[in-house]
Scaffold this motif. Structure first.
Motif, PDB file in Angstrom:
ATOM      1  N   LEU A   1       6.611  -3.318   4.532  1.00 54.29           N
ATOM      2  CA  LEU A   1       5.380  -3.736   5.187  1.00 54.29           C
ATOM      3  C   LEU A   1       4.986  -2.745   6.276  1.00 54.29           C
ATOM      4  O   LEU A   1       5.786  -2.393   7.137  1.00 54.29           O
ATOM      5  CB  LEU A   1       5.568  -5.128   5.795  1.00 54.29           C
TER       6      LEU A   1
ATOM      7  N   CYS B   1      -5.493  -8.213  -2.497  1.00 56.69           N
ATOM      8  CA  CYS B   1      -4.719  -9.110  -1.634  1.00 56.69           C
ATOM      9  C   CYS B   1      -4.053  -8.449  -0.434  1.00 56.69           C
ATOM     10  O   CYS B   1      -4.614  -8.440   0.647  1.00 56.69           O
ATOM     11  CB  CYS B   1      -3.681  -9.873  -2.451  1.00 56.69           C
ATOM     12  N   ASN B   2      -2.847  -7.894  -0.605  1.00 54.60           N
ATOM     13  CA  ASN B   2      -2.039  -7.508   0.551  1.00 54.60           C
ATOM     14  C   ASN B   2      -1.857  -6.005   0.698  1.00 54.60           C
ATOM     15  O   ASN B   2      -0.882  -5.556   1.298  1.00 54.60           O
ATOM     16  CB  ASN B   2      -0.666  -8.183   0.457  1.00 54.60           C
TER      17      ASN B   2
ATOM     18  N   ASP C   1      -4.020  -2.057   1.299  1.00 55.59           N
ATOM     19  CA  ASP C   1      -5.229  -1.293   1.593  1.00 55.59           C
ATOM     20  C   ASP C   1      -5.161  -0.020   0.752  1.00 55.59           C
ATOM     21  O   ASP C   1      -4.184   0.729   0.841  1.00 55.59           O
ATOM     22  CB  ASP C   1      -5.290  -0.954   3.082  1.00 55.59           C
TER      23      ASP C   1
ATOM     24  N   THR D   1       0.732  -1.190   2.602  1.00 55.00           N
ATOM     25  CA  THR D   1       0.968  -2.635   2.577  1.00 55.00           C
ATOM     26  C   THR D   1       0.573  -3.217   3.926  1.00 55.00           C
ATOM     27  O   THR D   1       1.005  -2.740   4.970  1.00 55.00           O
ATOM     28  CB  THR D   1       2.439  -2.945   2.272  1.00 55.00           C
ATOM     29  N   ILE D   2      -0.251  -4.266   3.893  1.00 50.41           N
ATOM     30  CA  ILE D   2      -0.772  -4.836   5.136  1.00 50.41           C
ATOM     31  C   ILE D   2      -0.560  -6.335   5.231  1.00 50.41           C
ATOM     32  O   ILE D   2      -0.773  -6.917   6.288  1.00 50.41           O
ATOM     33  CB  ILE D   2      -2.282  -4.542   5.275  1.00 50.41           C
ATOM     34  N   GLY D   3      -0.152  -6.980   4.136  1.00 48.30           N
ATOM     35  CA  GLY D   3      -0.046  -8.440   4.141  1.00 48.30           C
ATOM     36  C   GLY D   3       1.386  -8.913   4.059  1.00 48.30           C
ATOM     37  O   GLY D   3       2.342  -8.149   4.199  1.00 48.30           O
ATOM     38  N   VAL D   4       1.525 -10.199   3.818  1.00 49.43           N
ATOM     39  CA  VAL D   4       2.835 -10.820   3.723  1.00 49.43           C
ATOM     40  C   VAL D   4       3.592 -10.239   2.538  1.00 49.43           C
ATOM     41  O   VAL D   4       3.019  -9.612   1.647  1.00 49.43           O
ATOM     42  CB  VAL D   4       2.695 -12.346   3.557  1.00 49.43           C
TER      43      VAL D   4
ATOM     44  N   SER E   1       1.209  -7.030  -5.306  1.00 54.49           N
ATOM     45  CA  SER E   1      -0.226  -6.790  -5.422  1.00 54.49           C
ATOM     46  C   SER E   1      -0.465  -5.832  -6.576  1.00 54.49           C
ATOM     47  O   SER E   1       0.422  -5.081  -6.976  1.00 54.49           O
ATOM     48  CB  SER E   1      -0.794  -6.182  -4.128  1.00 54.49           C
TER      49      SER E   1
ATOM     50  N   SER F   1       5.168  -5.584  -1.509  1.00 54.18           N
ATOM     51  CA  SER F   1       5.330  -5.462  -0.061  1.00 54.18           C
ATOM     52  C   SER F   1       6.642  -6.136   0.323  1.00 54.18           C
ATOM     53  O   SER F   1       6.813  -7.337   0.129  1.00 54.18           O
ATOM     54  CB  SER F   1       4.149  -6.123   0.661  1.00 54.18           C
TER      55      SER F   1
ATOM     56  N   ASP G   1       5.978  -2.338  10.554  1.00 53.68           N
ATOM     57  CA  ASP G   1       4.786  -3.158  10.772  1.00 53.68           C
ATOM     58  C   ASP G   1       4.299  -3.101  12.214  1.00 53.68           C
ATOM     59  O   ASP G   1       3.381  -3.825  12.597  1.00 53.68           O
ATOM     60  CB  ASP G   1       5.053  -4.611  10.362  1.00 53.68           C
TER      61      ASP G   1
END
Length: 267
Positions: free
Chosen positions: A91, A121-122, A124, A133-136, A140, A157, A190
């Motif tokens: 992440l 989803c998660n 960019d 990776t930007i989400g939980v 993806s 992620s 993160d």
């Protein structure tokens, strides 16, 4: 007809008769190509492209013949894939994906720069296939599209990892024989920062000057600059601490600030 090099296409021969009827003669006709170096014609009307160029194909039956033009092109795009097809990314970190074009002549080409990139989803996804990776923590799908063809990759992620370790001695200087606590601040992928003093692995890079315990307690042995290394999950940081003999430290801490030109006797 236009055919890509090394590919084949079946032509159809149809005969028109005096009574107005039409009969299909594809399997009965004799097939030939005007320039076999460009394309060949086989029984059943199967025309195979050999090299880029233009030629004609003729079907003959019972004294009658028909001609069709054939243009052979170098290659055409047949599919697109994304490499790697599956990847796990901590992440907050990134990975570069590549779009690979697969052509009719068996060749491949890197189409990363011309593909249209998208993700769900998660993640960019940049215009050049750079994925962050930007989400939980989850999976993806990232897609690369070229014309009517597209390929996809799965991006997982996963938990953030250490990317930076800062070693911070609790003092700016110290004397021999003393013990100084060290602090390790870890920054994760993160962006989260944490005091990880108890989690890192400690090493003294100058063991003749100082040692360090597993909990970050530095034991100072001799004068000099002691360097300490802390490591966690592949990330490493180094901090230093000046160490002085007791007499030198006493001298440093007892010197009085004097105006320019003034003097003061040392005791």
């Amino acid at each position: 007809a236009t055919i890509a090099r090394y590919e084949s296409q079946t032509f159809v021969a149809a005969g028109s008769y005096a009574d107005g009827s039409i009969r299909f003669l594809t399997t009965s006709a004799a097939w030939s190509a005007a320039d076999p170096a460009v394309a060949t014609a086989a029984p059943g009307g199967v025309v195979t492209a050999v090299a880029p160029g233009a030629t004609t194909v003729t079907a003959q039956y019972d004294g009658a013949s028909g001609v069709a033009a054939v243009d052979v092109i170098q290659r055409v795009l047949r599919s697109v894939s994304v490499s790697p097809a599956s990847v796990s990314v901590p992440l907050g970190l990134s990975v570069q994906l590549a779009a690979i074009g697969h052509y009719s002549d068996g060749s491949t080409e890197d189409l990363t720069a011309v593909a249209q990139w998208s993700g769900c989803c998660n993640v960019d996804v940049s215009a050049s296939g750079f994925v962050t990776t930007i989400g939980v923590v989850s999976w993806s799908t990232v897609r690369a599209t070229v014309g009517t063809f597209f390929g996809e990759a799965g991006v997982e992620s996963v938990a953030p990892v250490p990317v930076l370790v800062e070693v911070q001695p609790s003092r700016t200087m110290a004397i021999t024989g003393s013990t100084v606590p060290l602090v390790a601040i870890v920054t994760f992928s993160d962006g989260f920062r944490q005091d990880a003093t108890a989690l890192v692995s400690w090493t003294s890079l100058d063991p003749a000057i100082a040692t360090v315990s597993a909990t970050g307690q530095a034991q100072l042995l001799a004068q000099g600059t002691a360097r300490f290394q802390a490591s966690l999950g592949g990330a490493t940081g180094v901090g230093s601490l000046p160490v002085f003999d007791v007499a030198v430290m006493h001298l440093l801490t007892s010197v009085l600030p004097l105006p320019v030109g003034a003097s003061h006797p040392l005791k």
